[in-house]
Design a protein around this motif. Structure first.
Motif, mmCIF file in Angstrom:
data_model
loop_
_atom_site.group_PDB
_atom_site.id
_atom_site.type_symbol
_atom_site.label_atom_id
_atom_site.label_comp_id
_atom_site.label_asym_id
_atom_site.label_seq_id
_atom_site.Cartn_x
_atom_site.Cartn_y
_atom_site.Cartn_z
ATOM 1 N N LYS A 311 0.729 -1.054 0.012
ATOM 2 C CA LYS A 311 0.062 0.020 0.091
ATOM 3 C C LYS A 311 0.936 1.329 0.064
ATOM 4 C CE LYS A 311 -3.813 2.137 2.559
ATOM 5 N NZ LYS A 311 -4.854 1.857 3.762
ATOM 6 N N TYR A 312 1.846 1.193 0.953
ATOM 7 C CA TYR A 312 2.732 2.452 0.790
ATOM 8 C C TYR A 312 4.019 2.434 0.271
ATOM 9 C CZ TYR A 312 -0.841 3.601 4.498
ATOM 10 O OH TYR A 312 -2.343 3.498 4.949
ATOM 11 N N GLY A 386 -1.604 -8.048 16.898
ATOM 12 C CA GLY A 386 -2.547 -7.153 17.057
ATOM 13 C C GLY A 386 -2.264 -5.422 16.949
ATOM 14 N N GLY A 387 -3.103 -4.616 17.240
ATOM 15 C CA GLY A 387 -2.919 -3.150 17.205
ATOM 16 C C GLY A 387 -2.577 -2.703 15.838
ATOM 17 N N TYR A 388 -3.097 -3.495 14.904
ATOM 18 C CA TYR A 388 -2.499 -3.080 13.482
ATOM 19 C C TYR A 388 -3.150 -1.831 13.103
ATOM 20 C CZ TYR A 388 -1.449 -7.986 13.574
ATOM 21 O OH TYR A 388 -1.131 -9.287 13.967
ATOM 22 N N ALA A 389 -4.113 -1.424 13.478
ATOM 23 C CA ALA A 389 -4.817 -0.225 12.987
ATOM 24 C C ALA A 389 -3.793 1.032 13.562
ATOM 25 C CB ALA A 389 -6.169 0.144 13.572
ATOM 26 N N GLU A 390 -3.515 0.828 14.747
ATOM 27 C CA GLU A 390 -2.538 1.771 15.132
ATOM 28 C C GLU A 390 -1.093 1.820 14.635
ATOM 29 O OE1 GLU A 390 -4.286 -0.441 17.109
ATOM 30 O OE2 GLU A 390 -5.594 0.671 18.646
ATOM 31 N N GLY A 391 -0.722 0.795 14.113
ATOM 32 C CA GLY A 391 0.431 0.727 13.218
ATOM 33 C C GLY A 391 0.295 1.501 12.257
ATOM 34 N N GLU A 392 -0.664 1.159 11.492
ATOM 35 C CA GLU A 392 -1.042 1.842 10.290
ATOM 36 C C GLU A 392 -1.063 3.420 10.489
ATOM 37 O OE1 GLU A 392 -3.365 1.357 6.084
ATOM 38 O OE2 GLU A 392 -3.741 -0.032 7.583
ATOM 39 N N ASP A 393 -1.972 3.833 11.519
ATOM 40 C CA ASP A 393 -1.568 5.185 11.730
ATOM 41 C C ASP A 393 -0.538 5.774 11.806
ATOM 42 O OD1 ASP A 393 -4.470 5.454 11.685
ATOM 43 O OD2 ASP A 393 -4.887 5.057 13.956
ATOM 44 N N MET A 394 0.499 4.991 12.743
ATOM 45 C CA MET A 394 1.923 5.687 12.874
ATOM 46 C C MET A 394 2.458 5.747 11.751
ATOM 47 S SD MET A 394 3.939 6.816 15.132
ATOM 48 C CE MET A 394 3.066 6.335 16.440
ATOM 49 N N ILE A 395 2.188 4.821 10.524
ATOM 50 C CA ILE A 395 2.845 4.880 9.363
ATOM 51 C C ILE A 395 2.522 6.153 8.363
ATOM 52 C CG2 ILE A 395 3.219 3.861 6.934
ATOM 53 C CD1 ILE A 395 2.937 0.999 8.402
ATOM 54 N N ARG A 396 1.190 6.297 8.585
ATOM 55 C CA ARG A 396 0.540 7.636 7.862
ATOM 56 C C ARG A 396 1.031 8.722 8.473
ATOM 57 N NH1 ARG A 396 -3.883 6.761 4.565
ATOM 58 N NH2 ARG A 396 -4.474 8.914 5.420
ATOM 59 N N ARG A 397 1.197 8.874 9.901
ATOM 60 C CA ARG A 397 1.602 9.994 10.566
ATOM 61 C C ARG A 397 3.140 10.646 10.291
ATOM 62 N NH1 ARG A 397 1.006 11.545 17.047
ATOM 63 N NH2 ARG A 397 2.346 13.412 16.885
ATOM 64 N N LEU A 398 3.907 9.398 10.047
ATOM 65 C CA LEU A 398 5.598 9.670 10.072
ATOM 66 C C LEU A 398 5.425 9.889 8.288
ATOM 67 C CD1 LEU A 398 7.102 6.678 11.819
ATOM 68 C CD2 LEU A 398 6.972 9.267 12.371
ATOM 69 N N LEU A 399 4.665 9.347 7.738
ATOM 70 C CA LEU A 399 4.857 9.689 6.010
ATOM 71 C C LEU A 399 4.508 11.172 5.809
ATOM 72 C CD1 LEU A 399 3.747 6.471 4.316
ATOM 73 C CD2 LEU A 399 5.902 7.366 4.254
ATOM 74 N N THR A 400 3.447 11.566 6.564
ATOM 75 C CA THR A 400 2.874 12.941 6.464
ATOM 76 C C THR A 400 3.815 13.978 7.027
ATOM 77 O OG1 THR A 400 0.364 12.094 6.887
ATOM 78 C CG2 THR A 400 0.976 14.511 7.147
ATOM 79 N N ASP A 401 4.609 13.537 8.316
ATOM 80 C CA ASP A 401 5.590 14.516 8.875
ATOM 81 C C ASP A 401 6.740 14.809 7.706
ATOM 82 O OD1 ASP A 401 4.095 14.785 11.024
ATOM 83 O OD2 ASP A 401 4.996 13.530 12.299
ATOM 84 N N ALA A 402 6.920 13.960 6.779
ATOM 85 C CA ALA A 402 8.215 13.673 6.041
ATOM 86 C C ALA A 402 7.678 14.619 4.839
ATOM 87 C CB ALA A 402 8.454 12.364 5.728
ATOM 88 N N GLY A 403 6.490 14.951 4.654
ATOM 89 C CA GLY A 403 6.018 15.521 3.533
ATOM 90 C C GLY A 403 5.367 14.942 2.399
ATOM 91 N N TYR A 404 5.228 13.541 2.637
ATOM 92 C CA TYR A 404 4.430 12.980 1.616
ATOM 93 C C TYR A 404 3.174 13.126 1.653
ATOM 94 C CZ TYR A 404 8.891 10.211 1.324
ATOM 95 O OH TYR A 404 10.222 9.788 1.156
ATOM 96 N N LYS A 405 2.333 13.264 0.283
ATOM 97 C CA LYS A 405 0.964 13.620 0.278
ATOM 98 C C LYS A 405 0.257 12.520 -0.668
ATOM 99 C CE LYS A 405 2.368 18.504 0.359
ATOM 100 N NZ LYS A 405 1.894 18.833 1.803
ATOM 101 N N ASN A 406 -0.892 12.922 -0.603
ATOM 102 C CA ASN A 406 -2.067 11.832 -1.142
ATOM 103 C C ASN A 406 -1.784 10.347 -0.943
ATOM 104 O OD1 ASN A 406 -2.971 14.385 -2.761
ATOM 105 N ND2 ASN A 406 -1.115 14.019 -4.038
ATOM 106 N N LEU A 407 -1.770 10.388 0.341
ATOM 107 C CA LEU A 407 -1.699 8.861 0.892
ATOM 108 C C LEU A 407 -2.977 8.021 0.572
ATOM 109 C CD1 LEU A 407 0.439 9.563 4.134
ATOM 110 C CD2 LEU A 407 1.242 8.953 1.895
ATOM 111 N N PRO A 408 -2.811 6.993 0.432
ATOM 112 C CA PRO A 408 -3.996 6.199 0.292
ATOM 113 C C PRO A 408 -4.752 6.053 1.624
ATOM 114 C CG PRO A 408 -2.282 4.496 0.080
ATOM 115 C CD PRO A 408 -1.783 5.969 0.112
ATOM 116 N N GLY A 409 -6.286 6.063 1.481
ATOM 117 C CA GLY A 409 -6.926 6.000 2.806
ATOM 118 C C GLY A 409 -7.243 4.516 3.189
#
Length: 575
Positions: A311-312, A386-409
Motif C-alpha cells: 500500500k505505501y 494485534g494493534g494493526y490499526a494503530e500501526g498503520e496510523d503511525m506509518i501515515r503520521r510519519l509519512l505525513t510529517d516527512a512531506g508525503y502527500k496523497n496517501l491512500p486512505g
C-alpha cells in the motif's frame, strides 16, 4: 538483579539433578582435608572453568564445542589418575613424584600435612571441564539469552553466578562429608578403606562420563528432577512477559524520540535487495520488522506487514524484515529464501544470524516492529500481534510529517488464511511448548535422556497441556529426532489451531505422518497441512498447521504418528 538471583538459585538446585552425580566423587575426594586449601580452591576452579566453557559453547559456535571435547578427554585422564592414586598409596607416590619438584601435585597421600592449593585448583578445572549440568529451565533461559545477546560481561557473569550457586551447595555437601569421613577414621580406623572407596567412586565417575551416562542413563533412572522447581522459580521471580505495544500518542501530541536508527552492517546476508544502510534510507520512513519464519506470532502478523508494503511502498515507506533465527535450521539461507518465496515476502529481508541487528535495537521479541522517521530516529515500537490499526496510523503520521502527500486512505484488510489467520482469542489456549530438553515443560513420558536414544512410552491419559513421546527418540536441546518408524507424539491441548514445527530427515527425505483427534481422523478439524483423514508429509523445516477446529476451541487429545524414521520435532504453538 532478579535474573542474577534466579541464576544463583538454579545453580544451588543443581546438586539435586542426576547429572551432578558423577561429579560428586571428585568433590568428595578431598573432603577430609582443610577446606580453605583444598575444597575452596577446587570449587573456585570448577566454577570459573564452567562459566568460561558454557559462555564459549553458547556464543562461540561449533569450534568451541569441539575444543571442549579435547579438554574433556584430558580431564578424564587426569581424574582417572586421581582415582588410581586414591586406590594405592604406592601408585600415588610414583605418579606424583614428577610433580613434587614443580610444586603442582594434583593428588597427594591422604595423611600428608602439606596441601597444594594449585593442585586443588587443577582438580577443580578438570572437574569443570566435565561438568555438564542438566539443562533445566533456568540454565536453558541463561544459555538462550547468551546465544541471543552474544559474548559479554553480563553473559559470563550470569553463568558464573549459576556456577557459584552450584558451588555453594557442593561446599555444604563437602563440609558434611568431611565431618563424616573424620568420624569414620577416628571411630573405625577406616581411613585407608575410605580413601580406596573414594578412589573407586572417582573411577566410576570417569567411566560414567566417558560413556555419556551423566546425561543419559543417570537422567532416566534418577528420582530427582529439578525442572518443576526451576520452572516455578522462573514464574515467581520473573513472570512471563506479555509483549504489547507502547501506547500510541494521541493526535496532536508530539512523538517521543526513542533513539537513532542502529547499524544494519551486522547482517549476514540480504534477500530481495542489496545491503541497506540507515544513511541510504534518510528521507524515507522505515519499518523494521523482526521475525523468524517458524514463529506463529510472526506468521500471523506477516500479512499486515506485507499489506502495508504493497500500500505505501510508492509513498515513501521502506520495510525491512530482519530475520533473527530461533532454531538452528533457520540460520540456513536456503531455508529462509524458500520461506520468503513461499510466504510471498517482497520487501528487503536482512539475515541476522549473529543477532547483531537484534542487539543494536536491544530487541527481545518476535515479532517486533520499530517505526523510524525520515531523519533516522526511532519514534515508536510495537511488540507482538494485534494493534494493526494503530500501526498503520503511525506509518501515515510519519509519512505525513516527512512531506508525503496523497496517501491512500483506510486500513488494510489482508484476509489471511491458514496459519497466517488471526488467533482465536481464547485466553485458555495451550502455551507454546518446546520439544527439545533445553526448554521442555509438562513432559509426561518420564525423565528425558539427553542426546541419547531411548524408548519412551506415553501414559494412558494426559492432563491438560501435558505431552508425551512414544517410540525410540533421541532428544536434543532444540528438538527430538525419531530413530525408528511408527513413533508418535501426543498432546492434550486447548485451542482452535495446533501447529508443530517439524523437519524431514537429515538427508532431506520426506517423512509421512498421520494425525488423530481423540483417537479418530480429524475430519473437518484438519489443518492446512493435513487432509480429512489426518494424512500429511514433512518435506521441509517449517511450521505445520495440523489442526484447525471448525467449531470452537475445546480441549482435545492430539496424536501424530510418523510412518517413517528421522523426523525432527521442535515446538508446538496454538491459535
Amino acid at each position: 538483579m532478579i535474573l542474577l538471583l534466579l541464576a544463583y538459585l538454579g545453580g544451588v538446585l543443581t546438586i539435586l539433578s542426576p547429572c551432578i552425580l558423577p561429579v560428586l566423587p571428585f568433590v568428595f575426594a578431598r573432603a577430609d582435608r582443610p577446606f580453605a586449601r583444598n575444597g575452596l580452591p577446587m570449587l573456585i576452579g570448577m566454577a570459573l572453568t564452567f562459566a568460561l566453557v558454557a559462555t564459549l559453547a553458547a556464543v562461540g559456535g561449533g569450534w568451541a564445542v569441539h575444543a571442549n571435547q579435547y579438554g574433556r578427554i584430558v580431564a578424564l585422564v587426569v581424574l582417572a589418575f586421581l582415582g588410581l592414586t586414591l586406590l594405592s598409596t604406592h601408585l600415588a607416590e610414583w605418579i606424583t613424584r614428577p610433580f613434587v619438584a614443580l610444586g603442582n601435585r594434583l593428588s597427594q597421600h591422604a595423611d600428608s600435612e602439606q596441601d597444594s592449593i594449585w593442585g586443588a585448583v587443577g582438580l577443580g578445572i578438570a572437574t569443570g571441564l566435565l561438568w555438564a549440568p542438566c539443562a533445566g529451565p533456568i540454565l536453558g533461559l541463561l544459555l538462550t539469552g547468551a546465544a541471543l545477546n552474544g559474548a559479554s560481561v553480563a553473559t559470563t557473569l550470569l553463568l558464573l553466578v549459576y556456577a557459584a550457586g552450584a558451588a555453594t551447595s557442593l561446599a555444604l555437601a563437602l563440609a558434611v562429608g568431611g565431618r563424616v569421613f573424620a568420624v569414620m577414621k577416628r571411630s573405625l580406623g577406616a581411613g585407608e578403606w575410605v580413601r580406596r572407596g573414594l578412589g573407586a567412586l572417582v573411577l566410576c565417575g570417569v567411566v560414567a562420563i566417558a560413556l555419556g551416562a551423566d546425561t543419559g542413563l543417570l537422567t532416566r533412572v534418577s528420582l530427582a528432577s529439578t525442572s518443576g522447581i526451576e520452572q516455578k522459580l522462573i514464574n515467581a521471580v520473573r513472570p512471563m512477559s506479555t509483549a504489547s505495544a507502547e501506547p500510541a500518542p494521541k493526535a496532536g501530541e508530539p512523538l517521543p524520540i526513542e533513539g537513532q536508527f542502529p547499524s544494519l552492517a551486522g547482517a549476514t546476508g540480504w534477500l530481495n535487495s542489496g545491503a541497506l544502510t540507515p544513511q541510504s534510507l534518510r528521507g524515507k520512513v522505515v519499518l523494521v520488522d523482526f521475525w523468524t519464519y517458524s514463529c506463529i506470532n510472526c506468521l500471523r502478523s506477516l500479512p499486515y506487514v506485507e499489506a502495508w508494503y504493497d500500500k505505501y511502498k510508492d509513498h515513501g515507506l521502506v520495510i525491512i524484515g530482519v530475520h533473527a533465527p530461533e532454531f538452528a535450521f533457520e540460520k540456513d539461507p536456503a531455508n529462509v529464501a524458500a520461506a520468503v518465496k513461499r510466504l510471498g515476502v517482497k520487501y528487503p529481508v536482512a539475515l541476522d544470524d549473529d543477532y547483531a541487528i537484534w542487539q543494536g535495537f536491544n530487541n527481545e521479541y518476535w515479532p517486533a516492529d520499530y517505526f523510524i522517521d525520515a531523519h533516522g530516529r526511532i519514534r515508536h515500537h510495537y511488540f507482538g500481534e494485534g494493534g494493526y490499526a494503530e500501526g498503520e496510523d503511525m506509518i501515515r503520521r510519519l509519512l505525513t510529517d516527512a512531506g508525503y502527500k496523497n496517501l491512500p486512505g483506510g486500513y488494510v484488510q489482508p484476509g489471511a488464511k491458514g496459519a497466517e489467520a488471526a488467533a482465536s482469542g481464547d485466553a485458555q489456549r495451550s502455551p507454546e511448548t518446546y520439544v527439545g530438553y533445553a526448554r521442555a515443560e509438562n513432559f509426561a513420558s518420564g525423565q528425558v535422556a539427553h542426546d541419547d536414544a531411548f524408548p519412551y512410552h506415553a501414559p494412558a491419559t494426559l492432563a491438560t497441556n501435558q505431552w508425551a513421546l512414544d517410540g525410540r527418540w533421541t532428544v536434543h536441546p532444540q528438538d527430538a529426532t525419531l530413530d525408528h518408524a511408527d513413533g508418535s507424539i501426543s498432546y492434550r491441548f486447548r485451542g482452535r489451531d495446533l501447529h508443530l514445527v517439524l523437519g524431514p530427515t537429515k538427508d532431506g527425505k520426506p517423512v509421512r505422518f498421520r494425525v488423530t483427534l481423540d483417537g479418530k481422523a480429524p475430519g473437518a478439524d484438519h489443518g492446512m497441512d493435513t487432509d480429512a483423514d489426518g494424512n500429511g508429509t514433512v518435506t521441509s523445516q517449517r511450521l505445520y498447521q495440523l489442526v484447525r477446529q471448525a467449531h470452537g476451541t475445546g480441549e482435545r487429545v492430539f496424536k501424530i504418528t510418523f510412518l517413517d524414521p528421522g523426523v525432527r520435532a521442535y515446538a508446538f504453538t496454538f491459535g
